[in-house]
Design a protein around this motif. Structure first.
Motif, mmCIF file in Angstrom:
data_model
loop_
_atom_site.group_PDB
_atom_site.id
_atom_site.type_symbol
_atom_site.label_atom_id
_atom_site.label_comp_id
_atom_site.label_asym_id
_atom_site.label_seq_id
_atom_site.Cartn_x
_atom_site.Cartn_y
_atom_site.Cartn_z
ATOM 1 N N TRP A 70 -2.876 4.062 -2.474
ATOM 2 C CA TRP A 70 -2.784 3.360 -3.749
ATOM 3 C C TRP A 70 -2.325 1.932 -3.521
ATOM 4 O O TRP A 70 -1.311 1.689 -2.850
ATOM 5 C CB TRP A 70 -1.816 4.080 -4.677
ATOM 6 N N LEU A 71 -3.099 0.969 -4.026
ATOM 7 C CA LEU A 71 -2.756 -0.443 -3.983
ATOM 8 C C LEU A 71 -2.407 -0.849 -5.410
ATOM 9 O O LEU A 71 -3.295 -1.103 -6.235
ATOM 10 C CB LEU A 71 -3.925 -1.277 -3.463
ATOM 11 N N PRO A 72 -1.126 -0.907 -5.767
ATOM 12 C CA PRO A 72 -0.741 -1.078 -7.167
ATOM 13 C C PRO A 72 -1.081 -2.435 -7.768
ATOM 14 O O PRO A 72 -1.440 -2.511 -8.948
ATOM 15 C CB PRO A 72 0.770 -0.835 -7.155
ATOM 16 N N GLU A 73 -0.989 -3.498 -6.967
ATOM 17 C CA GLU A 73 -1.208 -4.824 -7.553
ATOM 18 C C GLU A 73 -2.656 -5.040 -7.994
ATOM 19 O O GLU A 73 -2.903 -5.447 -9.132
ATOM 20 C CB GLU A 73 -0.769 -5.914 -6.561
ATOM 21 N N PRO A 74 -3.668 -4.719 -7.146
ATOM 22 C CA PRO A 74 -5.052 -4.825 -7.641
ATOM 23 C C PRO A 74 -5.540 -3.552 -8.322
ATOM 24 O O PRO A 74 -6.690 -3.478 -8.739
ATOM 25 C CB PRO A 74 -5.852 -5.103 -6.368
ATOM 26 N N MET B 44 0.844 -1.192 0.000
ATOM 27 C CA MET B 44 0.000 0.000 0.000
ATOM 28 C C MET B 44 0.882 1.246 0.000
ATOM 29 O O MET B 44 1.808 1.353 0.788
ATOM 30 C CB MET B 44 -0.907 0.009 1.232
ATOM 31 N N HIS B 45 0.586 2.184 -0.885
ATOM 32 C CA HIS B 45 1.384 3.399 -1.010
ATOM 33 C C HIS B 45 0.583 4.594 -0.504
ATOM 34 O O HIS B 45 -0.514 4.870 -0.995
ATOM 35 C CB HIS B 45 1.751 3.640 -2.476
ATOM 36 N N ALA B 46 1.135 5.325 0.446
ATOM 37 C CA ALA B 46 0.520 6.559 0.924
ATOM 38 C C ALA B 46 0.908 7.682 -0.034
ATOM 39 O O ALA B 46 2.074 8.079 -0.102
ATOM 40 C CB ALA B 46 0.999 6.870 2.335
ATOM 41 N N GLU B 47 -0.066 8.172 -0.790
ATOM 42 C CA GLU B 47 0.209 9.217 -1.769
ATOM 43 C C GLU B 47 0.264 10.588 -1.093
ATOM 44 O O GLU B 47 -0.446 10.833 -0.110
ATOM 45 C CB GLU B 47 -0.872 9.212 -2.846
ATOM 46 N N PRO B 48 1.086 11.514 -1.603
ATOM 47 C CA PRO B 48 1.168 12.857 -1.009
ATOM 48 C C PRO B 48 -0.163 13.601 -0.995
ATOM 49 O O PRO B 48 -0.355 14.514 -0.194
ATOM 50 C CB PRO B 48 2.184 13.574 -1.907
ATOM 51 N N THR B 49 -1.091 13.202 -1.859
ATOM 52 C CA THR B 49 -2.400 13.857 -1.935
ATOM 53 C C THR B 49 -3.346 13.425 -0.824
ATOM 54 O O THR B 49 -4.409 14.035 -0.638
ATOM 55 C CB THR B 49 -3.075 13.520 -3.272
ATOM 56 N N ARG C 204 -8.824 17.304 -7.528
ATOM 57 C CA ARG C 204 -7.756 16.524 -6.903
ATOM 58 C C ARG C 204 -7.936 15.031 -7.200
ATOM 59 O O ARG C 204 -6.981 14.330 -7.539
ATOM 60 C CB ARG C 204 -7.760 16.775 -5.397
ATOM 61 N N LEU C 205 -9.177 14.576 -7.086
ATOM 62 C CA LEU C 205 -9.468 13.178 -7.365
ATOM 63 C C LEU C 205 -9.245 12.856 -8.843
ATOM 64 O O LEU C 205 -8.705 11.794 -9.188
ATOM 65 C CB LEU C 205 -10.916 12.873 -6.958
ATOM 66 N N ASP C 206 -9.640 13.765 -9.711
ATOM 67 C CA ASP C 206 -9.426 13.598 -11.146
ATOM 68 C C ASP C 206 -7.939 13.428 -11.442
ATOM 69 O O ASP C 206 -7.527 12.555 -12.224
ATOM 70 C CB ASP C 206 -9.992 14.824 -11.874
ATOM 71 N N ALA C 207 -7.099 14.247 -10.811
ATOM 72 C CA ALA C 207 -5.660 14.165 -11.054
ATOM 73 C C ALA C 207 -5.086 12.827 -10.593
ATOM 74 O O ALA C 207 -4.258 12.213 -11.292
ATOM 75 C CB ALA C 207 -4.946 15.316 -10.344
ATOM 76 N N ASP C 208 -5.523 12.337 -9.432
ATOM 77 C CA ASP C 208 -5.032 11.044 -8.945
ATOM 78 C C ASP C 208 -5.495 9.904 -9.842
ATOM 79 O O ASP C 208 -4.734 8.971 -10.134
ATOM 80 C CB ASP C 208 -5.503 10.806 -7.506
ATOM 81 N N ILE C 209 -6.744 9.960 -10.289
ATOM 82 C CA ILE C 209 -7.265 8.900 -11.158
ATOM 83 C C ILE C 209 -6.573 8.928 -12.520
ATOM 84 O O ILE C 209 -6.220 7.875 -13.072
ATOM 85 C CB ILE C 209 -8.795 9.036 -11.297
ATOM 86 N N THR C 210 -6.344 10.106 -13.054
ATOM 87 C CA THR C 210 -5.645 10.220 -14.335
ATOM 88 C C THR C 210 -4.220 9.682 -14.230
ATOM 89 O O THR C 210 -3.722 8.985 -15.126
ATOM 90 C CB THR C 210 -5.618 11.689 -14.788
ATOM 91 N N ARG C 211 -3.556 9.966 -13.134
ATOM 92 C CA ARG C 211 -2.167 9.549 -12.942
ATOM 93 C C ARG C 211 -2.035 8.055 -12.699
ATOM 94 O O ARG C 211 -1.111 7.401 -13.217
ATOM 95 C CB ARG C 211 -1.582 10.334 -11.764
ATOM 96 N N LEU C 212 -2.957 7.468 -11.941
ATOM 97 C CA LEU C 212 -2.814 6.085 -11.502
ATOM 98 C C LEU C 212 -3.686 5.096 -12.273
ATOM 99 O O LEU C 212 -3.417 3.900 -12.273
ATOM 100 C CB LEU C 212 -3.129 5.995 -10.002
ATOM 101 N N ASP C 213 -4.761 5.573 -12.889
ATOM 102 C CA ASP C 213 -5.685 4.749 -13.679
ATOM 103 C C ASP C 213 -6.153 3.501 -12.907
ATOM 104 O O ASP C 213 -5.927 2.367 -13.334
ATOM 105 C CB ASP C 213 -5.022 4.328 -14.995
ATOM 106 N N PRO C 214 -6.817 3.691 -11.767
ATOM 107 C CA PRO C 214 -7.263 2.539 -10.975
ATOM 108 C C PRO C 214 -8.394 1.763 -11.654
ATOM 109 O O PRO C 214 -9.190 2.335 -12.401
ATOM 110 C CB PRO C 214 -7.757 3.192 -9.681
ATOM 111 N N LYS C 215 -8.451 0.478 -11.345
ATOM 112 C CA LYS C 215 -9.585 -0.339 -11.778
ATOM 113 C C LYS C 215 -10.755 -0.196 -10.809
ATOM 114 O O LYS C 215 -11.912 -0.383 -11.196
ATOM 115 C CB LYS C 215 -9.166 -1.805 -11.882
#
Length: 215
Positions: free
Chosen positions: A10-14, A1-6, A49-60
């Motif tokens: 972020w859970l990269p594997e799932p 689990m990654h604690a993002e500065p925002t 802010r949420l848009d920027a995180d979703i654009t950057r990380l592209d979560p499922k």
């Protein structure tokens, strides 16, 4: 689990993005209940802010850990532009609204509505409980580096529990060393400050009573 500065988790594997305590509509609630008018821009700022995180990380999957709206009437004050932005962010991914103490989840804004959600053995819920491992929100924790300015929203974690900062633009906070928060964690708990970059530091205050766990 990654604690993002925002303040997002972020859970990269799932490919899962987790945010907590968006508190959309807080300025509207304050105006309705007190008559005090504050600039009504928190919805736009939080969505951007949420848009920027979703654009950057592209979560499922996106998980909102409760108190997404400051109250249910705030859903009605969510204007067409905000709704269109949220619909665009939800498109093509799973969206999970978890019930908070301010609202049961915005039932007319799409997504799945649950009391809590699990990934493997980890439960995602709004308020910390005795059942661990877990990820939660609710407390809006803040912490600071001694002698170096004001407290910032922060994550707090130990080996079994993680509490997220509030993600919403208009949210206060509770000091990470307050008994209601500090008592939830063991002596090796870590705070991760948000801001331009994530900064991890230990919570050095002694552990206090955990009698209020799950309040």
């Amino acid at each position: 689990m990654h604690a993002e500065p925002t303040g997002a988790l972020w859970l990269p594997e799932p490919h899962v993005l987790v945010v907590s305590d968006l508190h959309f509509g807080k300025s509207d609630r304050i105006a309705r209940r007190t008559g005090t008018l504050i600039p009504p821009y928190e919805n736009l700022e939080t969505l951007n802010r949420l848009d920027a995180d979703i654009t950057r990380l592209d979560p499922k999957t996106v998980i909102c850990l409760g108190d997404s709206f400051d109250d249910l009437d705030g859903v009605e004050a969510f204007d067409d532009t905000n709704r269109a932005t949220l619909t665009r962010l939800q498109a093509g991914r799973k969206w999970v609204w978890i019930e908070g103490n301010h609202d049961p989840g915005p039932v007319n804004l799409g997504g799945t509505h649950v009391a809590e959600y699990s990934i493997g053995s980890v439960a995602f819920r709004h308020i910390a409980s005795a059942a661990v491992p877990e990820v939660s929100g609710h407390y809006h924790p803040k912490h600071g580096i001694a002698g170096k300015g004001r407290q910032k929203p922060c994550f707090i974690y130990d080996k079994s529990r993680l509490i997220l900062p509030a993600y919403g633009a208009y949210t206060g906070g509770l000091s990470a060393t307050h008994p209601d928060l500090r008592g939830l964690f063991d002596a090796r708990a870590i705070a991760v400050l948000t801001g331009p970059r994530a900064i991890a530091l230990p919570l050095t205050a002694p552990k206090l009573s955990s009698a209020k766990l799950g309040r």
